[in-house]
Design a protein around this motif. Structure first.
Motif, PDB file in Angstrom:
ATOM      1  N   GLU A   1       0.774  -1.297  -0.074  1.00 28.66           N
ATOM      2  CA  GLU A   1      -0.076   0.180   0.063  1.00 28.66           C
ATOM      3  C   GLU A   1       0.897   1.254  -0.069  1.00 28.66           C
ATOM      4  O   GLU A   1       0.638   2.201  -0.573  1.00 28.66           O
ATOM      5  CB  GLU A   1      -0.669   0.064   1.231  1.00 28.66           C
ATOM      6  CG  GLU A   1      -2.250  -1.313   1.185  1.00 28.66           C
ATOM      7  CD  GLU A   1      -3.206  -0.899   2.377  1.00 28.66           C
ATOM      8  OE1 GLU A   1      -3.342   0.286   2.683  1.00 28.66           O
ATOM      9  OE2 GLU A   1      -3.622  -2.046   2.598  1.00 28.66           O
ATOM     10  N   VAL A   2       2.241   1.379   0.702  1.00 28.94           N
ATOM     11  CA  VAL A   2       2.815   2.405   0.741  1.00 28.94           C
ATOM     12  C   VAL A   2       3.559   2.616  -0.706  1.00 28.94           C
ATOM     13  O   VAL A   2       3.520   3.815  -1.030  1.00 28.94           O
ATOM     14  CB  VAL A   2       3.924   2.261   1.964  1.00 28.94           C
ATOM     15  CG1 VAL A   2       5.059   3.179   1.844  1.00 28.94           C
ATOM     16  CG2 VAL A   2       3.143   2.152   3.271  1.00 28.94           C
ATOM     17  N   ARG A   3       3.933   1.477  -0.866  1.00 22.30           N
ATOM     18  CA  ARG A   3       4.680   1.617  -2.543  1.00 22.30           C
ATOM     19  C   ARG A   3       3.835   2.300  -3.434  1.00 22.30           C
ATOM     20  O   ARG A   3       3.983   3.288  -4.284  1.00 22.30           O
ATOM     21  CB  ARG A   3       5.247   0.291  -2.921  1.00 22.30           C
ATOM     22  CG  ARG A   3       6.742   0.109  -2.610  1.00 22.30           C
ATOM     23  CD  ARG A   3       7.198  -1.134  -3.304  1.00 22.30           C
ATOM     24  NE  ARG A   3       6.324  -2.219  -3.241  1.00 22.30           N
ATOM     25  CZ  ARG A   3       6.445  -3.419  -2.240  1.00 22.30           C
ATOM     26  NH1 ARG A   3       7.313  -3.112  -1.583  1.00 22.30           N
ATOM     27  NH2 ARG A   3       5.717  -4.336  -2.450  1.00 22.30           N
ATOM     28  N   GLU A   4       2.647   1.827  -3.347  1.00 29.42           N
ATOM     29  CA  GLU A   4       1.431   2.299  -4.383  1.00 29.42           C
ATOM     30  C   GLU A   4       1.207   3.735  -4.260  1.00 29.42           C
ATOM     31  O   GLU A   4       1.025   4.453  -5.179  1.00 29.42           O
ATOM     32  CB  GLU A   4       0.327   1.601  -4.252  1.00 29.42           C
ATOM     33  CG  GLU A   4       0.115   0.218  -5.267  1.00 29.42           C
ATOM     34  CD  GLU A   4      -1.049  -0.838  -4.919  1.00 29.42           C
ATOM     35  OE1 GLU A   4      -2.084  -0.139  -4.768  1.00 29.42           O
ATOM     36  OE2 GLU A   4      -0.665  -1.753  -4.725  1.00 29.42           O
ATOM     37  N   ALA A   5       1.189   4.078  -3.030  1.00 27.16           N
ATOM     38  CA  ALA A   5       0.574   5.412  -2.833  1.00 27.16           C
ATOM     39  C   ALA A   5       1.770   6.485  -3.094  1.00 27.16           C
ATOM     40  O   ALA A   5       1.569   7.561  -3.713  1.00 27.16           O
ATOM     41  CB  ALA A   5       0.465   5.764  -1.072  1.00 27.16           C
ATOM     42  N   MET A   6       2.880   6.047  -2.744  1.00 28.43           N
ATOM     43  CA  MET A   6       4.112   7.051  -3.016  1.00 28.43           C
ATOM     44  C   MET A   6       4.240   7.343  -4.577  1.00 28.43           C
ATOM     45  O   MET A   6       4.323   8.290  -4.988  1.00 28.43           O
ATOM     46  CB  MET A   6       5.565   6.464  -2.648  1.00 28.43           C
ATOM     47  CG  MET A   6       5.474   6.577  -1.024  1.00 28.43           C
ATOM     48  SD  MET A   6       5.584   8.295  -0.101  1.00 28.43           S
ATOM     49  CE  MET A   6       5.593   7.653   1.416  1.00 28.43           C
ATOM     50  N   ALA A   7       3.994   5.960  -5.200  1.00 24.08           N
ATOM     51  CA  ALA A   7       4.114   6.121  -6.726  1.00 24.08           C
ATOM     52  C   ALA A   7       3.155   6.965  -7.221  1.00 24.08           C
ATOM     53  O   ALA A   7       3.228   7.887  -8.263  1.00 24.08           O
ATOM     54  CB  ALA A   7       4.261   4.660  -7.419  1.00 24.08           C
ATOM     55  N   GLU A   8       1.907   6.881  -6.566  1.00 20.39           N
ATOM     56  CA  GLU A   8       0.555   7.427  -7.167  1.00 20.39           C
ATOM     57  C   GLU A   8       0.838   9.097  -6.994  1.00 20.39           C
ATOM     58  O   GLU A   8       0.410  10.024  -7.853  1.00 20.39           O
ATOM     59  CB  GLU A   8      -0.738   7.252  -6.593  1.00 20.39           C
ATOM     60  CG  GLU A   8      -1.817   7.736  -7.054  1.00 20.39           C
ATOM     61  CD  GLU A   8      -3.113   7.004  -6.364  1.00 20.39           C
ATOM     62  OE1 GLU A   8      -3.007   5.944  -5.913  1.00 20.39           O
ATOM     63  OE2 GLU A   8      -4.102   7.962  -6.278  1.00 20.39           O
ATOM     64  N   ILE A   9       1.389   9.372  -5.747  1.00 20.72           N
ATOM     65  CA  ILE A   9       1.677  10.866  -5.590  1.00 20.72           C
ATOM     66  C   ILE A   9       2.571  11.481  -6.426  1.00 20.72           C
ATOM     67  O   ILE A   9       2.497  12.549  -6.931  1.00 20.72           O
ATOM     68  CB  ILE A   9       2.070  11.030  -4.015  1.00 20.72           C
ATOM     69  CG1 ILE A   9       1.086  10.432  -2.917  1.00 20.72           C
ATOM     70  CG2 ILE A   9       2.570  12.346  -3.763  1.00 20.72           C
ATOM     71  CD1 ILE A   9       1.536  10.343  -1.532  1.00 20.72           C
ATOM     72  N   GLU A  10       3.751  10.641  -6.679  1.00 17.49           N
ATOM     73  CA  GLU A  10       4.780  11.029  -7.647  1.00 17.49           C
ATOM     74  C   GLU A  10       4.149  11.523  -8.981  1.00 17.49           C
ATOM     75  O   GLU A  10       4.536  12.519  -9.803  1.00 17.49           O
ATOM     76  CB  GLU A  10       5.961  10.099  -7.536  1.00 17.49           C
ATOM     77  CG  GLU A  10       7.182  10.949  -8.353  1.00 17.49           C
ATOM     78  CD  GLU A  10       8.011  10.042  -8.914  1.00 17.49           C
ATOM     79  OE1 GLU A  10       7.849   8.721  -9.264  1.00 17.49           O
ATOM     80  OE2 GLU A  10       8.980  10.384  -9.453  1.00 17.49           O
ATOM     81  N   ALA A  11       3.371  10.458  -9.222  1.00 18.42           N
ATOM     82  CA  ALA A  11       2.806  10.455 -10.730  1.00 18.42           C
ATOM     83  C   ALA A  11       1.887  11.754 -10.709  1.00 18.42           C
ATOM     84  O   ALA A  11       1.898  12.447 -11.920  1.00 18.42           O
ATOM     85  CB  ALA A  11       1.950   9.393 -10.975  1.00 18.42           C
TER      86      ALA A  11
END
Ligand code: NAD
Length: 262
Positions: free
Chosen positions: A79-89
């Protein structure tokens, strides 16, 4: 244009920066999200309580502040990895991470069970590792550096017999802060911690409704009052900002002077 050369008009100024606040739906994290947004940042709250986070975003919008929120359990790596990637995108970058999410549970040490130990360590300590690593990998790739601020606690200096697990996790956060400063410094990422004293939020409100406990806390606080979320937010923004460009590995106590007694 600033009237003082070299000093930004808005200070600290997070214009153009992407800031992540974990546990930002309520309490200290909410006030930090608010102040980062006011200082110009693109702020994203990560919180397990999506409903409260949604209400927080609506409230901030009424103040004219645009803040995003994502539902995320910060103790879960995927969940953390997905969230950080989404925020960067979405924001195009990552600059600041405030690891604030936490659970507080007082328990008689001899009665505390393994599940309470695991939950306290997962949410309060493992999450700092998971979020900082996911954030750090993205910032390393960007090459522009960044800042992490972790929420420790005065519990690293003095504690109570019923908060052994919480104090242990927060001691780990303080140690991890110093060690991560070494590991991430070469990538231009500063890592610091705040150690709040008693701050009146939902986390401890009930505990400090006890008049004896409240009077004892006040009596032992040189500044003579309990803390407010804004007291901690001011320090978090300082440590995350360029004003603290040469500060890393530090823990700043925001406790009205109480640790001086110990
Ligand atoms: P709070 O309870 O008001 O807020 C904590 C937030 O974390 C909540 O919004 C909650 O939903 C979120 N959260 C909990 N588990 C999560 C998870 N698994 N994933 C994502 N989000 C999660 O707490 P607060 O008083 O504002 O405390 C903020 C920080 O300051 C915490 O790290 C706390 O330990 C620390 N602190 C607080 C005090 C105090 O007196 N309030 C004192 C010392 C340290």
């Amino acid at each position: 244009m600033s009237p003082v050369p070299g000093v930004p008009v808005r200070d600290p100024d997070f214009t153009g920066r992407s800031v992540v606040v974990t546990g930002g739906a309520s309490g200290i994290g909410h006030e930090c999200a608010r102040r980062f947004a006011f200082a110009g940042a693109a702020v994203t709250i990560l919180d397990i309580d999506a409903a409260t986070a949604g209400r927080a975003v609506e409230g901030l919008a009424r103040e004219g502040l645009s803040v995003a929120a994502l539902g995320c359990d910060v103790s879960k790596a995927d969940e953390v990895r997905e969230a950080m990637a989404e925020i960067e995108a979405r924001t195009g970058r990552l600059d600041v991470l405030y690891n604030n999410a936490s659970v507080f549970a007082a328990a008689d040490f001899l009665e505390a069970d393994e599940a309470l130990f695991d939950r306290t360590m997962s949410v309060n300590l493992k999450s700092v590792f998971l979020c900082s690593q996911a954030f750090g990998r993205i910032v390393r790739a960007s090459g522009h550096g960044g800042a992490i601020v972790n929420a420790a606690s005065v519990g690293v200096s003095y504690t109570t017999p019923d908060t052994v697990l919480y104090a242990t996790a927060k001691g780990g956060v303080q140690s991890m802060t110093r060690a991560m400063a070494l590991a991430l410094g070469p990538h231009g990422i500063r890592v610091n911690a705040v150690a709040p004293g008693t701050v009146v939020t939902e986390m401890v409100r009930e505990r400090f409704e006890d008049p004896v406990r409240r009077a004892r806390a006040l009596d032992r606080t040189p500044l003579g009052r309990l803390g407010e979320p804004g007291d901690v937010a001011g320090a978090v923004l300082f440590l995350a900002s360029d004003n603290a460009a040469y500060v890393t590995g530090a823990t700043l106590f925001i406790d009205g002077g109480r640790t001086g007694l110990y």
